[in-house]
Write an enzyme that holds these catalytic residues in place. Structure first.
Site, short mmCIF file in Angstrom:
data_model
loop_
_atom_site.label_atom_id
_atom_site.label_comp_id
_atom_site.label_asym_id
_atom_site.label_seq_id
_atom_site.Cartn_x
_atom_site.Cartn_y
_atom_site.Cartn_z
N VAL A 238 105.95 -45.65 -33.84
CA VAL A 238 106.42 -44.60 -32.94
C VAL A 238 106.98 -43.48 -33.79
O VAL A 238 107.95 -43.67 -34.52
CB VAL A 238 107.49 -45.14 -31.97
CG1 VAL A 238 108.00 -44.01 -31.07
CG2 VAL A 238 106.93 -46.28 -31.12
N CYS A 239 106.35 -42.32 -33.71
CA CYS A 239 106.72 -41.18 -34.54
C CYS A 239 107.69 -40.29 -33.77
O CYS A 239 107.29 -39.56 -32.86
CB CYS A 239 105.46 -40.41 -34.92
SG CYS A 239 105.69 -39.21 -36.21
N LEU A 240 108.98 -40.35 -34.13
CA LEU A 240 110.01 -39.61 -33.41
C LEU A 240 111.16 -39.32 -34.36
O LEU A 240 111.62 -40.22 -35.07
CB LEU A 240 110.50 -40.45 -32.22
CG LEU A 240 111.30 -39.75 -31.12
CD1 LEU A 240 110.44 -38.77 -30.34
CD2 LEU A 240 111.91 -40.79 -30.18
#
Length: 420
Positions: A238-240
């Protein structure tokens, strides 16, 4: 627990944080209201989807690998048995090859259809938005080392997180925590209306590290092997920025004093599962509000909706522990809405144009030609129709159309107004 409430102010900048393109939040969350003619594009037209990035992440996701052929074969026999319970319109079995009764030894349960529907609905209504459960064996982080002797401060902080989630969760996010593993958590987010993710279910497994809250939680997306967003990798990454898996500054980054698990979940829902995910990729954000960029965004939304439909099938056929009743009840309730949307998209409407429980009208001049998207969606429509019918969704009109049309095209000449 009645959670039918509005969560005002939840989507403030401080709470949400940032995705890979927070500067375009206004653009991302605008609902597409005008049809733009789209070329036939596929995921190959978006090269970043297959790019490898330098990131220390476990790519091995065999437990959730999407194997369409295996899943289809497994589910067909199961569906056949379940359809014996239902009072289907005459002619439906003849239009679906695997419904034809060639195996008399199949077990038959003579429950009435209404009893099945009532049972699913009853369990769905009693499903708590936040709850504590026991078995965590299918959790992504189940085999990671548990904390032997967590500190009092750590335990106190996790308990605080639980209280915040139980009190303030938006009505479209559901959470389960584990009594034997306080470091683990599982959440499901319902895809927001007006996006290519609408009415889908997106599951995340989370682990609080021993250094929490000095370090953010580890979040793994249960992808089923599908990448349906620039920020959600097929491997589960999850890219955040809020998770320190993407660059950011100020309130966009994890803050041990102020950041919370609730903030992470709301950020994923608002910033990642948005109406124009194409622009989440920095390489394409500069084309926002340009004719070419909008055309690419519309085409990308079509590809993503197909993957979202596959994710729905995956969730129905392999529901995760402790969410079986929720998955069945959700698609029983929303099945007709999803099918009406699919039918409208096959008729030329833009993906994500289901607004305020209605599909926006499609002018003849705005309809798109037959594309791979429509052909693929029709196949997925047929599978969803059967799965939703088993779950007790209101599918009678679609089943009747299937018989009347000789199972050729139930999307033709149909009313696109939702009946709820």
């Amino acid at each position: 627990m009645d959670r039918q409430k509005e969560v005002k102010g939840v989507y403030s900048n401080e709470l949400i944080g940032s995705s890979s393109n927070s500067s375009n939040l206004g653009v991302q969350n605008d609902i597409l209201m005008h049809t733009v003619a789209c070329p036939e594009l596929s995921l190959e037209d978006f090269p970043y989807m297959d790019e490898e990035e330098e990131y220390d992440y476990d790519e091995d996701d065999e437990d959730y690998e999407y194997d369409a052929e295996l899943i289809d074969n497994d589910c067909n026999y199961s569906l056949v048995a379940k359809f014996d319970d239902l009072d289907l319109p005459p002619g439906v079995e003849a239009s679906v090859p695997w419904l034809q009764k060639s195996e008399p030894e199949r077990p038959i349960d003579f429950k009435l259809r209404t009893q099945i529907e009532d049972e699913i609905d009853s369990k769905f209504k009693s499903f708590k938005q936040f709850d504590t459960v026991g078995d965590y064996s299918d959790h992504y982080y189940a085999n990671s080392s548990a904390l032997n002797k967590p500190s009092k401060d750590w335990t106190k902080r996790i308990q605080h997180e639980w209280k915040v989630l139980e009190k303030d969760l938006p009505e479209t996010i559901f959470v389960r925590v584990y009594e034997g593993r306080m470091d683990l958590l599982r959440a499901v987010i319902i895809g927001p209306a007006g996006t290519p993710y609408h009415d889908g279910l997106f599951f995340f497994d989370i682990q609080f590290p021993s250094t929490y809250p000095q370090s953010p939680p580890a979040v793994h997306y249960l992808s089923g092997g599908l990448r349906l967003n620039p920020n959600l990798y097929a491997c589960g990454k999850v890219c955040l920025s809020l998770l320190n898996t993407w660059s950011g500054s100020g309130c966009e980054k994890w803050n041990p004093s102020n950041s919370t698990m609730l903030q992470v979940l709301v950020s994923i829902q608002a910033l990642v599962l948005n109406s124009k995910p194409y622009f989440n990729e920095p390489g394409y954000s500069r084309t926002a509000n340009t004719p070419q960029g909008e055309r690419n965004s519309l085409a990308y939304n079509e590809e993503i909706f197909l993957l979202s439909c596959k994710t729905m099938l995956y969730s129905l056929r392999r529901p995760l522990k402790h969410f079986e009743d929720f998955v069945a009840g959700h698609f029983c309730k929303q099945g007709r809405v999803i099918l009406v949307a699919c039918r409208a998209y096959m008729g030329g409407a833009q993906v994500g144009s289901v607004i305020n429980d209605e599909v926006q009208d499609v002018d003849e001049d705005d309809k798109t030609p037959i594309t791979r998207f429509k052909v693929t969606l029709k196949k997925l429509f047929e599978e969803l129709l059967m799965e939703f019918t088993v779950k007790g969704a209101d599918c009678d009109e679609f089943l009747a159309q299937k018989v009347n049309a000789g199972a050729v095209d139930v999307a033709k000449d149909c009313d696109t107004t939702l009946r709820l």
